[in-house]
Write a protein that holds these residues in place. Sequence first.
Motif, PDB file in Angstrom:
ATOM      1  N   ASP A 152      78.070  88.148  -8.360  1.00 16.23           N
ATOM      2  CA  ASP A 152      78.260  86.968  -9.427  1.00 16.23           C
ATOM      3  C   ASP A 152      79.501  86.157  -9.302  1.00 16.23           C
ATOM      4  OD1 ASP A 152      75.503  87.999 -10.308  1.00 16.23           O
ATOM      5  OD2 ASP A 152      76.752  89.037 -11.943  1.00 16.23           O
ATOM      6  N   THR A 153      79.504  85.029  -9.786  1.00 17.13           N
ATOM      7  CA  THR A 153      80.888  84.417  -9.873  1.00 17.13           C
ATOM      8  C   THR A 153      80.896  83.870 -11.278  1.00 17.13           C
ATOM      9  OG1 THR A 153      79.838  82.163  -9.147  1.00 17.13           O
ATOM     10  CG2 THR A 153      80.988  83.508  -7.566  1.00 17.13           C
ATOM     11  N   PRO A 154      82.193  83.296 -11.794  1.00 15.01           N
ATOM     12  CA  PRO A 154      82.127  82.686 -13.037  1.00 15.01           C
ATOM     13  C   PRO A 154      81.213  81.497 -13.397  1.00 15.01           C
ATOM     14  CG  PRO A 154      84.499  82.965 -12.235  1.00 15.01           C
ATOM     15  CD  PRO A 154      83.480  83.296 -11.188  1.00 15.01           C
ATOM     16  N   LEU A 155      80.703  80.868 -12.275  1.00 15.93           N
ATOM     17  CA  LEU A 155      79.686  79.939 -12.481  1.00 15.93           C
ATOM     18  C   LEU A 155      78.400  80.355 -12.824  1.00 15.93           C
ATOM     19  CD1 LEU A 155      79.406  76.780 -12.144  1.00 15.93           C
ATOM     20  CD2 LEU A 155      78.834  77.169  -9.751  1.00 15.93           C
ATOM     21  N   ALA A 156      78.025  81.233 -11.872  1.00 19.16           N
ATOM     22  CA  ALA A 156      76.666  81.903 -12.050  1.00 19.16           C
ATOM     23  C   ALA A 156      76.299  83.157 -11.324  1.00 19.16           C
ATOM     24  CB  ALA A 156      75.659  80.916 -11.368  1.00 19.16           C
ATOM     25  N   THR A 157      75.153  83.582 -11.473  1.00 22.48           N
ATOM     26  CA  THR A 157      74.812  84.960 -11.108  1.00 22.48           C
ATOM     27  C   THR A 157      74.467  84.920  -9.594  1.00 22.48           C
ATOM     28  OG1 THR A 157      72.663  85.096 -11.646  1.00 22.48           O
ATOM     29  CG2 THR A 157      74.198  85.910 -13.359  1.00 22.48           C
ATOM     30  N   ASN A 158      74.561  85.851  -8.749  1.00 25.60           N
ATOM     31  CA  ASN A 158      74.021  86.100  -7.340  1.00 25.60           C
ATOM     32  C   ASN A 158      74.158  84.682  -6.444  1.00 25.60           C
ATOM     33  OD1 ASN A 158      73.071  88.548  -8.159  1.00 25.60           O
ATOM     34  ND2 ASN A 158      71.244  87.683  -8.985  1.00 25.60           N
ATOM     35  N   GLY A 256      66.397  82.234 -17.378  1.00 19.15           N
ATOM     36  CA  GLY A 256      66.978  83.568 -17.563  1.00 19.15           C
ATOM     37  C   GLY A 256      68.403  83.621 -16.942  1.00 19.15           C
ATOM     38  N   ARG A 257      68.483  83.273 -15.625  1.00 24.18           N
ATOM     39  CA  ARG A 257      69.835  83.596 -15.042  1.00 24.18           C
ATOM     40  C   ARG A 257      70.892  82.509 -15.866  1.00 24.18           C
ATOM     41  NH1 ARG A 257      70.476  81.314 -10.973  1.00 24.18           N
ATOM     42  NH2 ARG A 257      72.023  82.086  -9.914  1.00 24.18           N
ATOM     43  N   GLY A 270      67.493  91.738 -18.035  1.00 21.90           N
ATOM     44  CA  GLY A 270      66.163  91.700 -18.211  1.00 21.90           C
ATOM     45  C   GLY A 270      65.928  91.239 -19.781  1.00 21.90           C
ATOM     46  N   GLU A 271      66.860  91.118 -20.462  1.00 23.55           N
ATOM     47  CA  GLU A 271      66.773  90.561 -21.711  1.00 23.55           C
ATOM     48  C   GLU A 271      66.773  89.004 -21.581  1.00 23.55           C
ATOM     49  OE1 GLU A 271      68.994  93.685 -24.546  1.00 23.55           O
ATOM     50  OE2 GLU A 271      70.120  92.389 -23.708  1.00 23.55           O
ATOM     51  N   ALA A 272      67.647  88.503 -20.634  1.00 23.05           N
ATOM     52  CA  ALA A 272      67.848  87.045 -20.523  1.00 23.05           C
ATOM     53  C   ALA A 272      66.589  86.563 -19.849  1.00 23.05           C
ATOM     54  CB  ALA A 272      68.920  86.919 -19.564  1.00 23.05           C
ATOM     55  N   VAL A 273      66.173  87.407 -18.667  1.00 23.74           N
ATOM     56  CA  VAL A 273      64.648  87.211 -18.164  1.00 23.74           C
ATOM     57  C   VAL A 273      63.657  87.106 -19.213  1.00 23.74           C
ATOM     58  CG1 VAL A 273      62.881  87.896 -16.634  1.00 23.74           C
ATOM     59  CG2 VAL A 273      65.443  87.875 -15.752  1.00 23.74           C
ATOM     60  N   SER A 274      63.388  87.720 -20.112  1.00 25.75           N
ATOM     61  CA  SER A 274      62.470  87.685 -21.330  1.00 25.75           C
ATOM     62  C   SER A 274      62.364  86.490 -21.853  1.00 25.75           C
ATOM     63  CB  SER A 274      62.721  88.917 -22.212  1.00 25.75           C
ATOM     64  OG  SER A 274      62.093  88.890 -23.326  1.00 25.75           O
ATOM     65  N   LEU A 320      73.784  75.406 -21.868  1.00 27.50           N
ATOM     66  CA  LEU A 320      72.546  76.263 -21.322  1.00 27.50           C
ATOM     67  C   LEU A 320      71.881  75.223 -20.355  1.00 27.50           C
ATOM     68  CD1 LEU A 320      70.544  78.583 -20.756  1.00 27.50           C
ATOM     69  CD2 LEU A 320      69.551  78.396 -22.944  1.00 27.50           C
ATOM     70  N   VAL A 321      71.442  73.943 -20.883  1.00 28.56           N
ATOM     71  CA  VAL A 321      70.817  72.896 -20.178  1.00 28.56           C
ATOM     72  C   VAL A 321      71.780  72.806 -18.853  1.00 28.56           C
ATOM     73  CG1 VAL A 321      70.111  70.619 -20.127  1.00 28.56           C
ATOM     74  CG2 VAL A 321      69.921  72.127 -22.062  1.00 28.56           C
ATOM     75  N   LYS A 322      73.023  72.496 -18.942  1.00 27.34           N
ATOM     76  CA  LYS A 322      73.936  72.371 -17.677  1.00 27.34           C
ATOM     77  C   LYS A 322      73.923  73.174 -16.675  1.00 27.34           C
ATOM     78  CE  LYS A 322      77.520  69.616 -20.161  1.00 27.34           C
ATOM     79  NZ  LYS A 322      78.043  70.240 -21.365  1.00 27.34           N
ATOM     80  N   LYS A 323      73.774  74.502 -17.347  1.00 24.00           N
ATOM     81  CA  LYS A 323      73.814  75.899 -16.454  1.00 24.00           C
ATOM     82  C   LYS A 323      72.653  75.859 -15.515  1.00 24.00           C
ATOM     83  CE  LYS A 323      77.092  78.526 -16.565  1.00 24.00           C
ATOM     84  NZ  LYS A 323      78.247  78.267 -15.931  1.00 24.00           N
ATOM     85  N   LEU A 324      71.405  75.163 -16.083  1.00 21.41           N
ATOM     86  CA  LEU A 324      70.180  75.243 -15.246  1.00 21.41           C
ATOM     87  C   LEU A 324      70.490  74.915 -13.834  1.00 21.41           C
ATOM     88  CD1 LEU A 324      67.665  73.922 -17.811  1.00 21.41           C
ATOM     89  CD2 LEU A 324      67.861  76.244 -17.231  1.00 21.41           C
TER      90      LEU A 324
END
Length: 371
Positions: A152-158, A256-257, A270-274, A320-324
């Motif tokens: 992961d990086t501070p910007l996003a996972t994976n 989720g991510r 998994g909580e975020a994916v849910s 969250l919208v921006k992070k998409l």
Amino acid sequence: MSRFKVELKKIVDDSYDIEIGFGLEHTLLTDIQNGLAGALHRFAVITDSTVKDLYGDRIYQMLLEAGYQADLFVFPAGETSKTRRTKEQLEDAMLAKGYRRDCCIIAVGGGVVTDLAGFVAGTYGRGVPFINYATTLLAAADASVGGKTAVDTPLATNLIGLFNQPRKVYLDVAAWKTLPADQVSSGLAETIKHAIIASQELFQYLDAHMEELLTIEPEACAHIAQENCKIKYQVVMKDERESGLREILNLGHTVGRAIETVSGYRLLHGEAVSIGLVAEAELALQLGYVTEAERDAVVSLLQKAKLPTGIPDYIDREELVKKLYTDKKVRDGKLRFVIQKGIGNVVEFEQGVFATPIEEAVAREIIMKLS
Ligand code: GLY
């Protein structure tokens, strides 16, 4: 001037076995003795601070007792360790111990360990073999199978990683007994995702056997370990590099991510994916691919698995919208989503195309309304 053509056509056989069972340490040793790692005699056992005492030490000692050279490399448990910094620390520790190319890495742990160790293996000495010994339901359901490795990086996972297939994967179902309840639920989110995209039978099984799964009843756990594997490897065998079909494994992960990163990893994967699965079921409802009853069934199964289905108050929904937009499915600046079709199927928009562009306004409205 000259011009040369470097002919590098390749035939690659990255096939490997996934072994599912209870207490597989001795099977691992027997496989190594029978040539799983070729003639290699040096093993770097990578694990985290939680799994070390439970399984890492045992596997390390077992290798030493069998006459192999081995070292244990341990990093602090948790998603916040899945970074370039930890990768560098592991690499430096291996270099300091004299590891060169003639070694094999054994990842012992959950998804963070297998993602990180598989990435180290892919770049250490330009690539050394690795074996996954998965001890969590999340790793068994998703992370340890399929060859995606990353940090992961501070910007996003994976976002930084490699496709790198292991020599073999061991799914030790007995190890799930030592998981805290929230980690069991987290793994169940990926299992529910598999059911939604590919198997109405699995969805019904999960609904009927949730209590047994939450209490780690062996037969039910072995059953879902097998079903998860079947669904996942059938996708991976057709589209290892995610040029089309493999995107279906991303259901729930677009939201989720993003929410996992915005939560600062307060939410388990998994909580975020849910929460992402609920948001994306809502999207499928709006697009006419699921009924209200099917959307409600998804929410109710996630709740039965003791997973969150609403966006926590501490999440900044605008962020969250921006992070998409950090999602790997984004093309030409457009958000793209996988859409479930009823329960047990996904929408194929054109031949081989399983994600569709969605306007930000549509995604935003769902995120703003999800309680
Ligand atoms: N975790 C999704 C995949 O392996 O493609």
